[in-house]
Each structure stands twice: as structure tokens, then as C-alpha cells.
Write a protein that holds these residues in place. Sequence first.
Motif, PDB file in Angstrom:
ATOM      1  N   GLU A 147       0.818  -1.283   0.167  1.00 44.25           N
ATOM      2  CA  GLU A 147       0.083   0.037  -0.038  1.00 44.25           C
ATOM      3  C   GLU A 147       0.963   1.214  -0.037  1.00 44.25           C
ATOM      4  O   GLU A 147       0.603   2.213  -0.711  1.00 44.25           O
ATOM      5  CB  GLU A 147      -0.803   0.087   1.153  1.00 44.25           C
ATOM      6  N   LYS A 148       1.916   1.192   0.746  1.00 44.30           N
ATOM      7  CA  LYS A 148       2.907   2.457   0.797  1.00 44.30           C
ATOM      8  C   LYS A 148       3.517   2.654  -0.663  1.00 44.30           C
ATOM      9  O   LYS A 148       3.565   3.631  -1.143  1.00 44.30           O
ATOM     10  CB  LYS A 148       3.808   2.153   1.933  1.00 44.30           C
TER      11      LYS A 148
ATOM     12  N   GLY B 249      -3.651  13.407   7.023  1.00 48.86           N
ATOM     13  CA  GLY B 249      -3.509  12.806   8.229  1.00 48.86           C
ATOM     14  C   GLY B 249      -2.776  11.669   8.264  1.00 48.86           C
ATOM     15  O   GLY B 249      -1.642  11.546   9.222  1.00 48.86           O
ATOM     16  N   LYS B 250      -3.005  10.764   7.544  1.00 48.98           N
ATOM     17  CA  LYS B 250      -2.344   9.550   7.545  1.00 48.98           C
ATOM     18  C   LYS B 250      -0.909   9.350   7.126  1.00 48.98           C
ATOM     19  O   LYS B 250      -0.093   8.895   7.620  1.00 48.98           O
ATOM     20  CB  LYS B 250      -3.193   8.443   6.419  1.00 48.98           C
TER      21      LYS B 250
ATOM     22  N   ASP C 248       5.671  16.717  16.932  1.00 50.74           N
ATOM     23  CA  ASP C 248       4.988  16.675  15.537  1.00 50.74           C
ATOM     24  C   ASP C 248       3.797  15.450  15.187  1.00 50.74           C
ATOM     25  O   ASP C 248       2.879  15.947  14.703  1.00 50.74           O
ATOM     26  CB  ASP C 248       6.190  16.770  14.543  1.00 50.74           C
ATOM     27  N   LEU C 249       4.073  14.384  15.664  1.00 48.24           N
ATOM     28  CA  LEU C 249       3.443  13.411  15.614  1.00 48.24           C
ATOM     29  C   LEU C 249       2.062  13.302  16.143  1.00 48.24           C
ATOM     30  O   LEU C 249       0.929  13.202  16.010  1.00 48.24           O
ATOM     31  CB  LEU C 249       4.287  11.947  16.008  1.00 48.24           C
ATOM     32  N   LEU C 250       2.295  13.914  17.439  1.00 49.57           N
ATOM     33  CA  LEU C 250       0.981  14.123  18.515  1.00 49.57           C
ATOM     34  C   LEU C 250       0.334  15.337  17.787  1.00 49.57           C
ATOM     35  O   LEU C 250      -1.062  15.158  17.785  1.00 49.57           O
ATOM     36  CB  LEU C 250       1.548  14.523  19.768  1.00 49.57           C
ATOM     37  N   ASP C 251       1.021  16.380  17.208  1.00 50.35           N
ATOM     38  CA  ASP C 251       0.253  17.336  16.605  1.00 50.35           C
ATOM     39  C   ASP C 251      -0.636  16.769  15.362  1.00 50.35           C
ATOM     40  O   ASP C 251      -1.913  17.132  15.203  1.00 50.35           O
ATOM     41  CB  ASP C 251       1.379  18.422  15.874  1.00 50.35           C
ATOM     42  N   ALA C 252      -0.107  15.746  14.744  1.00 50.36           N
ATOM     43  CA  ALA C 252      -0.862  15.203  13.674  1.00 50.36           C
ATOM     44  C   ALA C 252      -2.064  14.486  13.902  1.00 50.36           C
ATOM     45  O   ALA C 252      -2.908  14.310  13.392  1.00 50.36           O
ATOM     46  CB  ALA C 252       0.017  14.143  12.736  1.00 50.36           C
ATOM     47  N   LEU C 253      -2.075  13.949  15.343  1.00 52.29           N
ATOM     48  CA  LEU C 253      -2.912  13.178  15.857  1.00 52.29           C
ATOM     49  C   LEU C 253      -3.921  14.063  16.579  1.00 52.29           C
ATOM     50  O   LEU C 253      -5.069  13.442  17.004  1.00 52.29           O
ATOM     51  CB  LEU C 253      -2.380  12.129  16.726  1.00 52.29           C
ATOM     52  N   GLY C 254      -4.082  15.487  16.388  1.00 58.18           N
ATOM     53  CA  GLY C 254      -4.751  16.146  17.129  1.00 58.18           C
ATOM     54  C   GLY C 254      -4.519  16.933  18.277  1.00 58.18           C
ATOM     55  O   GLY C 254      -5.239  17.689  18.758  1.00 58.18           O
TER      56      GLY C 254
ATOM     57  N   ASP D 256      -9.658  11.274  16.367  1.00 58.43           N
ATOM     58  CA  ASP D 256      -9.779  10.604  14.958  1.00 58.43           C
ATOM     59  C   ASP D 256      -9.328   9.045  15.016  1.00 58.43           C
ATOM     60  O   ASP D 256      -8.090   8.921  15.369  1.00 58.43           O
ATOM     61  CB  ASP D 256      -8.763  11.056  13.909  1.00 58.43           C
ATOM     62  N   GLY D 257     -10.258   8.266  15.430  1.00 59.84           N
ATOM     63  CA  GLY D 257      -9.890   6.745  15.428  1.00 59.84           C
ATOM     64  C   GLY D 257      -9.312   6.153  14.444  1.00 59.84           C
ATOM     65  O   GLY D 257      -8.227   5.275  14.716  1.00 59.84           O
ATOM     66  N   PHE D 258      -9.253   6.351  13.169  1.00 59.15           N
ATOM     67  CA  PHE D 258      -8.645   6.052  12.084  1.00 59.15           C
ATOM     68  C   PHE D 258      -7.218   6.280  12.206  1.00 59.15           C
ATOM     69  O   PHE D 258      -6.220   5.311  11.904  1.00 59.15           O
ATOM     70  CB  PHE D 258      -9.264   6.540  10.728  1.00 59.15           C
ATOM     71  N   LEU D 259      -6.890   7.643  12.515  1.00 56.71           N
ATOM     72  CA  LEU D 259      -5.579   7.801  12.585  1.00 56.71           C
ATOM     73  C   LEU D 259      -4.841   7.377  13.800  1.00 56.71           C
ATOM     74  O   LEU D 259      -3.678   6.729  13.775  1.00 56.71           O
ATOM     75  CB  LEU D 259      -5.442   9.591  12.791  1.00 56.71           C
ATOM     76  N   CYS D 260      -5.557   7.106  14.610  1.00 54.56           N
ATOM     77  CA  CYS D 260      -4.959   6.385  16.076  1.00 54.56           C
ATOM     78  C   CYS D 260      -4.625   4.962  15.807  1.00 54.56           C
ATOM     79  O   CYS D 260      -3.583   4.725  16.130  1.00 54.56           O
ATOM     80  CB  CYS D 260      -6.135   6.517  17.425  1.00 54.56           C
ATOM     81  N   GLY D 261      -5.566   4.352  15.041  1.00 50.42           N
ATOM     82  CA  GLY D 261      -5.331   2.942  14.683  1.00 50.42           C
ATOM     83  C   GLY D 261      -4.420   2.898  13.926  1.00 50.42           C
ATOM     84  O   GLY D 261      -3.380   2.089  14.033  1.00 50.42           O
ATOM     85  N   ASN D 262      -4.140   3.853  12.841  1.00 52.18           N
ATOM     86  CA  ASN D 262      -2.697   3.425  11.903  1.00 52.18           C
ATOM     87  C   ASN D 262      -1.544   4.017  12.608  1.00 52.18           C
ATOM     88  O   ASN D 262      -0.433   3.355  12.078  1.00 52.18           O
ATOM     89  CB  ASN D 262      -3.112   4.611  10.759  1.00 52.18           C
TER      90      ASN D 262
END
Length: 473
Positions: free
Chosen positions: A324-325, A365-366, A433-439, A455-461
Motif C-alpha cells: 500500500e505504501k 493525516g495518515k 509533531d506526530l502528536l500534533d498530527a493526531l490532533g 480520530d480513531g482511524f489515525l490512532c489505529g494507523n
Amino acid sequence: MATSKMVLKCAKTGRLFFSTEEATEHAEAFGKDYANFDEVALDLKVWICVETGRPAYTEQDMQRLKMRDPESKTWEEKTIAYMMELQKKKDEIGRRKDRFLASVDQKKLEILSMKSHGRQRSAKALYHTKATGTVEAAEAWLAENADSPDVDKLSDEFLNGVFGGGADVAMGEAGADVEMAVVDDRKVGDPNPPEIKESINQELLKQVMEMGFSELRSEKALYKTDNVGLEYAVNWLGDHSEDADIDLPLLKPAVPKPKMSDKDAEAKLLELQRKLREKKAADAKEAEKEKERERVEYTKRMAVAQEAFKQDEAKRAIEQIQREKSEHERHKAELKETLRQDYIERFGVEPPEKEEGAEIQEKSGKDKVAFFLNKLKKTYFATDKEGLKTCLSTLKIYIKNMHENPMEPKFKTLKLDNKAFQTRVAPFDGAIDLLDALGFEKKEDCLQQRKSVPDGFLCGNATKFIDLILGQM
């Protein structure tokens, strides 16, 4: 020295038993009224059907069997001693067959038997292909000899070829159970044994002899009819005048076994039942142990299989993410190239280079999550692997708590002066920066989730990407 094996007769049914084990099972099955046995003489006559091999213990039984089974036409008169010798030979053949079946590879025998080849046929195949020693060779032999009429038989000739001759059962093993053949050295003219003579009614003997019968024949007739009377003795002599052994003396009778009282019979039955219960309990205990061993072995095999499955699943998940990447990067490069060509067509020059921060802000976000995690990995994987591992593990806890408890305020706020945060997260470039991307956004003394529901999708990824990096460490 071998111990003689008793022949017992049930006083209730008249059935004969050639071992105490058989008598015990009979008594256990039918009750105390059937636990009274007499020991019978070895010269007791029996009749064997030539066609079926079935025995009859009285002439009346023989006549009944003839009426019931039309095939039972020819009968031969034998003795208990003959039947015991016959049983000995059958037992010996059975032991030789069991020994042969035990001599081949049991695992391969089980495999072939499970394929519906049969144990005897499979054992013969393994024996004939023992030089090769494979299941495939045995199956080839079976296919080649499928039409042979003897393929399923373990004949005496075959077993003699395997074991090099006749019976090889050790006497020490067989002596306790097998009655040795009685040597019959009687000759015409020999008198009856003293035990027979003492049991004869002398008055009746005199009357029979006066009718012209020899002393030996007269004694035999009276003994066989229990001295009931002259008429019975004479009738017996008429019925048996053509017997081949009519002029041979009787065998020495076995010592009669005294009748048991009801109390003794009940005590013997209880003893027989106790022994059977103990044997059944021991067998059940051993079966339970074997069952437990199989269960433990099965559990071990399942655990190994499950672990292998989990590893395969993890491997496939990593490969899927990498695909996928790669697909995402390819698509991104194609889009970038399309935009560049469009800019050149419109303005005639190359588009200006974007600053790194601006380029990052344009990411989804991902992609931001993946970018900052890759940045952490590239920066610290080679120089501070343990520190990176601690940082990622701490970030995973923050993200997992927020993901699993989206409505809990305490998991949506990270204190900047927290010792764990100061030592494990803050020093690593890209972590905040990662935490910022997670909201998370920076307040005076903390990082606070800007959204009411993360954002559950971002947290799961993010959790999945962190696990991948940790798995590579």
C-alpha cells in the motif's frame, strides 16, 4: 514346570471353560447362581462338527444343533484333552500373529491401516518392503498384490518363513496358561485305573459280566452310567460297541471338586467380581492417562500451529502495508509529475521548490503520521535504538489510551512537565509533531486534544505503524 490348566464346567448351564478367566467373566455376567463350577475329566467325550468346528458336549446337544443348522452334518467324537490341545494350538497361532504384527513399524502400520488397507495386509506389505522401509513402497506392493487370494492371510507357511520354523513361544510365557497334551499310553488288555474300579457297584458288575461282557467293558458301562442300573449299562454298551476305544481302559479321572455351599459360592462370586472391578479400574486409569497424554500432545501441536499462523498473519500484514505504501508513493510521484508538467506548459519554467513545512502541511493525516514516524526511525534507529524504542512505546500508550477511551478527558491531555514525557518523548525530534498530527495542540503547560472525539482511524494507523517499527527492532 508348567502348571496344568483346569477345565471347569458350570453346574448351572453345563458350559465348559478352559481358563479361570473365562469362568470368572461368566460368573460376573450371570450372577452367583452361575458361580459354581466343577472340574471335569480329560476323557469326557465331546462332539466336533467337521463343517463348522462347533462343539457339542452331549449327544442331545449334537442332535439339537443338527436340527437347527442343516450344514452341521458330520460330527467327530473327541475328548476334552483333544479340545485343550486344539485350543493350545489356536492360542499359539494367535500369539505368533500378534508377534508378527508387533514386529513391523507401528507408525507406518497405522498410516496404512487408516487408508483402509487392513492391519494384516498392511503388515505383510511392510514386511516384504522392509529393505526400502517406506510407506510408498508398501503401497506399491499392495497395489501389485491386490488380486492375490492370500494377501490378507497370515498362514502358518508365511509365519514359518518369518520366524524360521514352528512355534517359538517361550514356555515360561505360555506355561501358566497352556495345558500340555496328555500322553495316552493305554493299550488293549490294560485294566481300568483303581479309582474307576473302586467306584463300580460290584453286584451290578457281576450281573453285566454274566451277560457275556468283558470286565473292562462292564466297568466302563457302569462308570459312564453312574451305576444307575443293569438296563442303563447294557444300553450304553449297545450304543458304544463300535467305538474305537471300547476295549481301551478309561483314563484316570480327575479328583472331583466338592460342591460349594451357597455361602462359599457367594463368597467366590464376590471375589471374582472384586478382581474384575480392580482390573477394569486399572484399565480405565491407564486409558485416562493415555487420553491425558494425547490431550497434552494435541495442545502442544495446536500451540505451535497457532504461533506459526500468527507469524504468517503478521508477515502478510507487513507485506500488505508495504504494498500500500509503495502504491501510494507511486501514485503521489505520478501526481507530482503531472502537476509539474502542467506548470511548465502554463508558465514555461520549472515550478518553484516548496519549503519542507509547507509540503508536510499538504499531506493527509495518515501521511503525516507515517512521515513523522519514519523521521523518528531514520533519525534515531542507528544512533539511539533503545531511546527510540522507549519513545515509541510511550507514544503507543498515549495513543492507545485515547483511542480506547475517546470520551475520557484525562487521556486527551498530556502534561508538558510530566517526568516521563520530558525524558521519553520531548527529546526526540518528530515525536511532538506526530502528536500534533493526531490532533494534540500546545497550550500553556500541556498538549490537549483539539477535537472532542479523537480520530480513531489515525490512532489505529499510528498504532499499527509503531508496531511495525518496534517489530523491526
